[in-house]
Scaffold this motif. Structure first.
Motif, PDB file in Angstrom:
ATOM      1  N   GLN A   1      -2.548   7.913  -7.230  1.00 43.77           N
ATOM      2  CA  GLN A   1      -3.688   7.087  -7.631  1.00 43.77           C
ATOM      3  C   GLN A   1      -3.298   6.332  -8.891  1.00 43.77           C
ATOM      4  OE1 GLN A   1      -6.830   7.488  -5.815  1.00 43.77           O
ATOM      5  NE2 GLN A   1      -7.391   5.543  -6.772  1.00 43.77           N
ATOM      6  N   ASP A   2      -3.323   4.995  -8.806  1.00 42.20           N
ATOM      7  CA  ASP A   2      -2.994   4.144  -9.934  1.00 42.20           C
ATOM      8  C   ASP A   2      -4.238   3.330 -10.278  1.00 42.20           C
ATOM      9  OD1 ASP A   2      -1.901   2.544 -11.848  1.00 42.20           O
ATOM     10  OD2 ASP A   2      -0.702   1.318 -10.489  1.00 42.20           O
ATOM     11  N   GLY A   3      -5.071   3.877 -11.172  1.00 41.18           N
ATOM     12  CA  GLY A   3      -6.351   3.248 -11.451  1.00 41.18           C
ATOM     13  C   GLY A   3      -7.221   3.289 -10.208  1.00 41.18           C
ATOM     14  N   LYS A   4      -7.666   2.123  -9.743  1.00 40.27           N
ATOM     15  CA  LYS A   4      -8.467   2.062  -8.525  1.00 40.27           C
ATOM     16  C   LYS A   4      -7.597   2.056  -7.269  1.00 40.27           C
ATOM     17  CE  LYS A   4     -12.436  -0.379 -10.537  1.00 40.27           C
ATOM     18  NZ  LYS A   4     -13.290  -1.600 -10.459  1.00 40.27           N
TER      19      LYS A   4
ATOM     20  N   LEU B   1       0.818  -1.213   0.000  1.00 34.09           N
ATOM     21  CA  LEU B   1       0.000   0.000   0.000  1.00 34.09           C
ATOM     22  C   LEU B   1       0.848   1.258   0.000  1.00 34.09           C
ATOM     23  CD1 LEU B   1      -2.734  -1.037   2.610  1.00 34.09           C
ATOM     24  CD2 LEU B   1      -2.705  -1.413   0.136  1.00 34.09           C
ATOM     25  N   ALA B   2       2.171   1.082   0.111  1.00 33.78           N
ATOM     26  CA  ALA B   2       3.083   2.219   0.116  1.00 33.78           C
ATOM     27  C   ALA B   2       4.157   2.028  -0.938  1.00 33.78           C
ATOM     28  CB  ALA B   2       3.714   2.389   1.496  1.00 33.78           C
ATOM     29  N   VAL B   3       4.564   3.126  -1.546  1.00 34.25           N
ATOM     30  CA  VAL B   3       5.673   3.126  -2.501  1.00 34.25           C
ATOM     31  C   VAL B   3       6.931   3.517  -1.734  1.00 34.25           C
ATOM     32  CG1 VAL B   3       6.607   4.147  -4.602  1.00 34.25           C
ATOM     33  CG2 VAL B   3       4.136   3.796  -4.374  1.00 34.25           C
ATOM     34  N   ASN B   4       7.907   2.618  -1.697  1.00 33.80           N
ATOM     35  CA  ASN B   4       9.145   2.871  -0.951  1.00 33.80           C
ATOM     36  C   ASN B   4      10.291   3.013  -1.946  1.00 33.80           C
ATOM     37  OD1 ASN B   4      11.357   2.946   0.736  1.00 33.80           O
ATOM     38  ND2 ASN B   4      10.653   1.282   2.048  1.00 33.80           N
ATOM     39  N   VAL B   5      10.609   4.258  -2.306  1.00 33.63           N
ATOM     40  CA  VAL B   5      11.666   4.499  -3.307  1.00 33.63           C
ATOM     41  C   VAL B   5      13.049   4.209  -2.732  1.00 33.63           C
ATOM     42  CG1 VAL B   5      10.288   6.188  -4.572  1.00 33.63           C
ATOM     43  CG2 VAL B   5      11.784   6.959  -2.716  1.00 33.63           C
ATOM     44  N   PHE B   6      13.129   4.063  -1.404  1.00 38.28           N
ATOM     45  CA  PHE B   6      14.424   3.801  -0.775  1.00 38.28           C
ATOM     46  C   PHE B   6      14.726   2.306  -0.664  1.00 38.28           C
ATOM     47  CE2 PHE B   6      12.530   7.649   1.060  1.00 38.28           C
ATOM     48  CZ  PHE B   6      13.483   8.593   0.690  1.00 38.28           C
ATOM     49  N   ALA B   7      13.735   1.470  -0.946  1.00 37.36           N
ATOM     50  CA  ALA B   7      13.891   0.022  -0.754  1.00 37.36           C
ATOM     51  C   ALA B   7      15.059  -0.575  -1.538  1.00 37.36           C
ATOM     52  CB  ALA B   7      12.583  -0.690  -1.091  1.00 37.36           C
ATOM     53  N   PRO B   8      15.248  -0.220  -2.824  1.00 37.19           N
ATOM     54  CA  PRO B   8      16.389  -0.814  -3.542  1.00 37.19           C
ATOM     55  C   PRO B   8      17.733  -0.491  -2.897  1.00 37.19           C
ATOM     56  CG  PRO B   8      14.835   0.166  -5.085  1.00 37.19           C
ATOM     57  CD  PRO B   8      14.422   0.612  -3.711  1.00 37.19           C
ATOM     58  N   LEU B   9      17.886   0.748  -2.405  1.00 36.72           N
ATOM     59  CA  LEU B   9      19.142   1.139  -1.764  1.00 36.72           C
ATOM     60  C   LEU B   9      19.377   0.349  -0.483  1.00 36.72           C
ATOM     61  CD1 LEU B   9      18.933   5.024  -2.171  1.00 36.72           C
ATOM     62  CD2 LEU B   9      20.244   3.409  -3.548  1.00 36.72           C
ATOM     63  N   ILE B  10      18.304   0.202   0.295  1.00 37.53           N
ATOM     64  CA  ILE B  10      18.418  -0.550   1.547  1.00 37.53           C
ATOM     65  C   ILE B  10      18.784  -1.994   1.262  1.00 37.53           C
ATOM     66  CG2 ILE B  10      17.156  -1.350   3.586  1.00 37.53           C
ATOM     67  CD1 ILE B  10      15.384   1.195   3.244  1.00 37.53           C
ATOM     68  N   ALA B  11      18.117  -2.573   0.263  1.00 30.92           N
ATOM     69  CA  ALA B  11      18.376  -3.972  -0.080  1.00 30.92           C
ATOM     70  C   ALA B  11      19.814  -4.180  -0.548  1.00 30.92           C
ATOM     71  CB  ALA B  11      17.401  -4.433  -1.157  1.00 30.92           C
ATOM     72  N   ARG B  12      20.356  -3.221  -1.313  1.00 29.54           N
ATOM     73  CA  ARG B  12      21.738  -3.364  -1.800  1.00 29.54           C
ATOM     74  C   ARG B  12      22.762  -3.149  -0.688  1.00 29.54           C
ATOM     75  NH1 ARG B  12      19.969  -0.515  -6.495  1.00 29.54           N
ATOM     76  NH2 ARG B  12      20.856   1.427  -5.685  1.00 29.54           N
TER      77      ARG B  12
END
Length: 393
Positions: free
Chosen positions: A340-343, A294-305
């Protein structure tokens, strides 16, 4: 006003110096998402307050969402929570038809006792019972656990947990099982379909862990599905509790001052978040939709790497970390950007969400990360900004 402070204000009046309260709030809120958390609360001794902390914290949540269990067998758990029945072949709802047949059978049984020599009545009763048994042989009882918070205040039944395992891991949207029921028609096998992914809490003491022979603790796969929280057992906490009890004895009004108002405010905010999050969850089909976040986490790839995996359990551990970041973003829903991405409506995880969760849980969840890597806000900001974590950092 800070939403987290609103929720913590009344709880800090009854649960003293206990960091676990915040984690319990996050985990309970996760029940309204499609990625709920399972939590094991670990305490040193049986009487150390793990169950008290859990139940006090959950008082701000709608009580109709909470299933509180002491020690439940599969039979008792399933029997008490069947909401209705569907036909296994047609998937048609047959709840009303079964209830109507039950009512007819009850009335016929009374009539047969009253008119003992009436052969037609006795024959009709047997026909109705046969029809009921035939319908039940095709029936599947429905148990809905979507958006529920299950609380085991005693070490849970191993057999029950084994049956719920696919739901705890979110591998299946539903599981089917059966139990023997002693009902109006005698012993019968009832098939049940358990749907949904609840948030699950269970409490263990060190003694209970050491004595455990089967179940959550001794099943590595099952135990890995739980986020572990330790109850604060520092002497300062117990001293503060004793002092607070002394103050209450001398001045009982201290606890009551604004407490009711704070509690109602916290409950109202939880209900607001519940409504918002469930509306967002409702736009996603958990049976077919791969993206349940339900959330977009733009930092996730950096954290994962940046954080290297050294053992298999860490793959599940990073999911806990991302889930906590998502829940914190939802907690601050009114203060976050949305798309908002569609519904589907999603919130953006902010850098404050990421840093707060990393500082509070990073070292706990990723125990192999040097504490110095998580110690400073500026270091984390630098790491997230640059997208790299060097030895010098």
């Amino acid at each position: 006003e800070d939403p987290l402070h609103v929720l913590l204000a009344p709880l800090r009046r009854t649960v003293i110096m206990e960091p676990a309260v915040e984690t319990i709030i996050y985990a309970a809120l996760s029940a309204y998402t499609l990625n709920p958390l399972n939590v094991v609360i670990l305490k040193k001794k049986t009487s150390e307050g793990g169950t008290y902390t859990l139940l006090e914290t959950l008082k701000i949540f709608p009580q109709e969402d909470i299933i509180k269990l002491d020690y439940a067998t599969p039979t008792s758990f399933f029997h008490e929570r069947i909401e209705g029945f569907v036909d296994r072949v047609t998937n048609e709802d047959i709840t009303d038809r079964l209830e109507a047949l039950r009512d007819e059978i009850r009335q016929l049984e009374k009539d047969v006792k009253r008119f003992k020599n009436d052969i037609e009545l006795a024959k009709e009763l047997e026909e109705k019972k046969k029809a009921f048994r035939e319908m039940m042989s095709r029936a599947v009882g429905i148990i809905n656990l979507w958006h529920k918070i299950i609380v085991f205040t005693e070490p849970p039944n191993a057999e029950l947990f084994a049956k719920l395992k696919p739901l705890l891991s979110h591998d299946d949207v539903y599981v089917e099982t059966a139990f023997t029921d002693k009902g109006q028609m005698g012993l019968s096998t009832i098939h049940v379909r358990i749907e949904g992914w609840p948030a699950v809490f269970t409490v263990f003491s060190e003694d209970e862990v050491s004595r455990a022979k089967q179940g959550v603790i001794t099943d590595p796969q099952l135990f890995s599905r739980f986020l572990k929280i330790e109850i604060n057992n520092r002497p300062e906490k117990f001293q503060s509790v004793v002092i607070f009890k002394g103050i209450i004895r001398a001045q009982p009004h201290v606890l009551n001052a604004d407490f009711t108002q704070q509690m109602e405010k916290a409950k109202a905010y939880i209900r607001y978040l519940r409504s918002v999050i469930m509306r967002m969850s409702g736009a996603i089909d958990p049976k077919s939709d791969e993206d349940r976040m339900l959330a977009v986490n733009v930092f996730a790839p950096l954290i994962a790497r940046n954080y290297k995996v050294k053992h298999g359990e860490a793959m599940r551990a990073i999911d806990y970390l991302f889930s906590l970041m998502e829940i914190r973003a939802l907690l601050y829903y009114d203060y976050r950007l949305k798309v908002q991405d569609g519904k589907k409506l999603k919130v953006f995880t902010s850098i404050e969400d990421v840093i707060d969760i990393l500082l509070k849980y990073g070292a706990q969840i990723f125990s192999y990360i040097p504490a110095t890597k998580l110690a400073e806000y500026e270091t984390l900001k630098k790491v997230l900004g640059n997208g790299a974590l060097s030895a010098e950092d």
